[in-house]
Design a protein around this motif. Sequence first.
Motif, PDB file in Angstrom:
ATOM      1  N   SER A 161       0.243   5.009  -4.714  1.00 32.97           N
ATOM      2  CA  SER A 161      -0.812   4.066  -4.351  1.00 32.97           C
ATOM      3  C   SER A 161      -1.441   3.462  -5.602  1.00 32.97           C
ATOM      4  N   THR A 188      -5.534  16.023   3.259  1.00 33.76           N
ATOM      5  CA  THR A 188      -5.036  14.734   2.787  1.00 33.76           C
ATOM      6  C   THR A 188      -5.831  13.618   3.428  1.00 33.76           C
ATOM      7  N   LYS A 200      -7.497   4.580  -7.487  1.00 31.00           N
ATOM      8  CA  LYS A 200      -6.406   5.438  -7.979  1.00 31.00           C
ATOM      9  C   LYS A 200      -6.256   5.307  -9.500  1.00 31.00           C
ATOM     10  N   ALA A 237       0.069   9.658  -3.994  1.00 25.27           N
ATOM     11  CA  ALA A 237      -1.080   8.763  -4.169  1.00 25.27           C
ATOM     12  C   ALA A 237      -2.012   9.228  -5.289  1.00 25.27           C
ATOM     13  N   HIS A 238      -2.057  10.546  -5.528  1.00 18.18           N
ATOM     14  CA  HIS A 238      -2.918  11.080  -6.594  1.00 18.18           C
ATOM     15  C   HIS A 238      -2.114  11.380  -7.859  1.00 18.18           C
ATOM     16  N   GLY A 290      -2.047  -1.892  -3.162  1.00 25.74           N
ATOM     17  CA  GLY A 290      -0.656  -1.884  -3.608  1.00 25.74           C
ATOM     18  C   GLY A 290      -0.059  -0.500  -3.550  1.00 25.74           C
ATOM     19  N   VAL A 321       1.714  16.554  -0.378  1.00 24.81           N
ATOM     20  CA  VAL A 321       0.767  15.678  -1.091  1.00 24.81           C
ATOM     21  C   VAL A 321       0.373  16.424  -2.367  1.00 24.81           C
ATOM     22  N   SER A 339       0.848  -1.201   0.000  1.00 24.66           N
ATOM     23  CA  SER A 339       0.000   0.000   0.000  1.00 24.66           C
ATOM     24  C   SER A 339       0.877   1.242   0.000  1.00 24.66           C
ATOM     25  N   CYS A 340       0.253   2.375  -0.288  1.00 23.87           N
ATOM     26  CA  CYS A 340       0.972   3.658  -0.169  1.00 23.87           C
ATOM     27  C   CYS A 340       1.209   3.978   1.300  1.00 23.87           C
ATOM     28  N   THR A 341       0.294   3.537   2.152  1.00 25.26           N
ATOM     29  CA  THR A 341       0.472   3.754   3.587  1.00 25.26           C
ATOM     30  C   THR A 341       1.765   3.089   4.055  1.00 25.26           C
ATOM     31  N   ASP A 390       4.040  12.378  -1.032  1.00 26.02           N
ATOM     32  CA  ASP A 390       2.863  11.503  -1.090  1.00 26.02           C
ATOM     33  C   ASP A 390       2.262  11.691  -2.478  1.00 26.02           C
ATOM     34  N   THR A 439      -1.669   9.609   5.522  1.00 29.77           N
ATOM     35  CA  THR A 439      -0.447  10.414   5.503  1.00 29.77           C
ATOM     36  C   THR A 439      -0.024  10.737   6.932  1.00 29.77           C
ATOM     37  N   TYR A 485     -10.957  16.334   1.034  1.00 29.77           N
ATOM     38  CA  TYR A 485     -11.263  15.538   2.215  1.00 29.77           C
ATOM     39  C   TYR A 485     -11.863  16.492   3.237  1.00 29.77           C
TER      40      TYR A 485
HETATM   41  C1  LIG Z   1      -5.092   6.715  -1.104  1.00 26.65           C
HETATM   42  C2  LIG Z   1      -4.168   7.611  -0.387  1.00 26.65           C
HETATM   43  C3  LIG Z   1      -3.203   7.133   0.513  1.00 26.65           C
HETATM   44  C4  LIG Z   1      -3.139   5.707   0.961  1.00 26.65           C
HETATM   45  O1  LIG Z   1      -2.976   4.813  -0.097  1.00 26.65           O
HETATM   46  P1  LIG Z   1      -3.145   3.234   0.203  1.00 26.65           P
HETATM   47  O2  LIG Z   1      -2.487   2.600  -0.987  1.00 26.65           O
HETATM   48  O3  LIG Z   1      -4.605   2.975   0.265  1.00 26.65           O
HETATM   49  O4  LIG Z   1      -2.447   2.931   1.471  1.00 26.65           O
HETATM   50  C5  LIG Z   1      -2.295   8.025   1.050  1.00 26.65           C
HETATM   51  N1  LIG Z   1      -2.347   9.330   0.762  1.00 26.65           N
HETATM   52  C6  LIG Z   1      -3.280   9.843  -0.065  1.00 26.65           C
HETATM   53  C7  LIG Z   1      -3.270  11.308  -0.371  1.00 26.65           C
HETATM   54  C8  LIG Z   1      -4.235   9.004  -0.659  1.00 26.65           C
HETATM   55  O5  LIG Z   1      -5.171   9.501  -1.460  1.00 26.65           O
END
Ligand SMILES: *Cc1c(COP(=O)(O)O)cnc(C)c1O
Length: 383
Positions: free
Chosen positions: A179, A83, A184, A157-158, A191, A129, A57-59, A155, A87, A326
């Motif tokens: 992410s 975010t 996504k 993720a986006h 993942g 982010v 995961s991104c986490t 970060d 994060t 968010y």
């Molecule tokens: C989705 C998201 C994450 C977490 O991603 P995962 O892969 O679900 O752990 C972290 N930061 C942001 C900004 C996200 O949108």
Amino acid sequence: MREGFLVFGSPVIGDEEIEEVVDSMKSAWLGTGPKVAKFEKIFSEYKNVPYAAAVNSCTAALHLSLLAAGLKPGDEVITTPMTFCATVNAIIHSGATPVLADIDPLTMNIDPACIENKINAKTKAIIPVHFAGRPCDMNALCDIANRHGLRIIEDCAHAIETEYKGRKAGTFGDFGCFSFYVTKNIVTGEGGIVLANREEDFSRIKILALHGMSKDAWKRFSDEGYKHYQVVECGFKYNMMDLQAAIGIRQMAKIEEYWLRRKKIWEEYSAAFSDLPVTLPADIPSDIKHAYHLYTILIDEEKTGISRDEFLNAMHRLNIGTGVHYLSVPEHPYYQEAFGWKPEDYPNAMKIGRSTVSIPLSAKLTDKDVADVILAVKSILAR
Ligand SMILES: *Cc1c(COP(=O)(O)O)cnc(C)c1O
């Protein structure tokens, strides 16, 4: 009203992805193996960097980056209140203390001027982010980090496709975290991946991601003969599976096609909503590449006569799924209790968090879906 609910953020899964997963199942290599290595290679070539470590995961990517950056209890890490909770949670799990710096209301990204005010002797890192896929002001952030000796963990993720002045997101910082969650731009189910700038950081992440076992421990069952592994630190179970990488390998081949589709939908929305009494995403300057991950509309009740939450409900009644990206982080009780954060202390993030709505922006949308979304938004706001 359209027939059938339009699910927000539904991914496109083609026959290629299905066949690649079936191939993994037939080979019975389900866990971390050759497909994860191939996915890492494809992604690092896409980003044009030497080191990419796939995780679950991104986490996990953020957590490992913070540990590899050497964060310890007592250290402070500055991030944005606009975010996903992951994060901030990753910072807490690393043992460090999260500190928030408000956003620029136009770009919705962390405001470099607000960061400067939060830096003290304990500050060790910044997690910007790239919100909705729009890059942060990386020149300003890198300048702050250089002047104060801070590490940067992006970060992303986006921001899989995002570029800032011709350079790809995730390659500015010491680490870039991505992410592949189901909503996504590119998906593997669950993942993530970490890009690292330095070889020693990359090696540390590889070790931490699999129990702290010495590098390449996953090869121990291969035909090269049994290999003993050594546990060199107390790590985590954060590895990606071949089943997941199989989907990602085929998704990456379509990354440009999906991006172009979302760009077209974005432009259709912007044209269709230009006369509505709402705030649309800020204009995109020519020196950035937007990843078009989220299309956000700000609903100001004074101008629309309808609240954000009423708008969300009205969209759902018209069978259109929506998201909220968010509510600002300080709106949540845990952070209020743990850190004494108040939404009013981050007024730009609070205001946007209380008025924003994300409408569907997936490459999966048909022209009819896009027309349905446009009609629904217009009919609600025209009332
Ligand atoms: C989705 C998201 C994450 C977490 O991603 P995962 O892969 O679900 O752990 C972290 N930061 C942001 C900004 C996200 O949108």
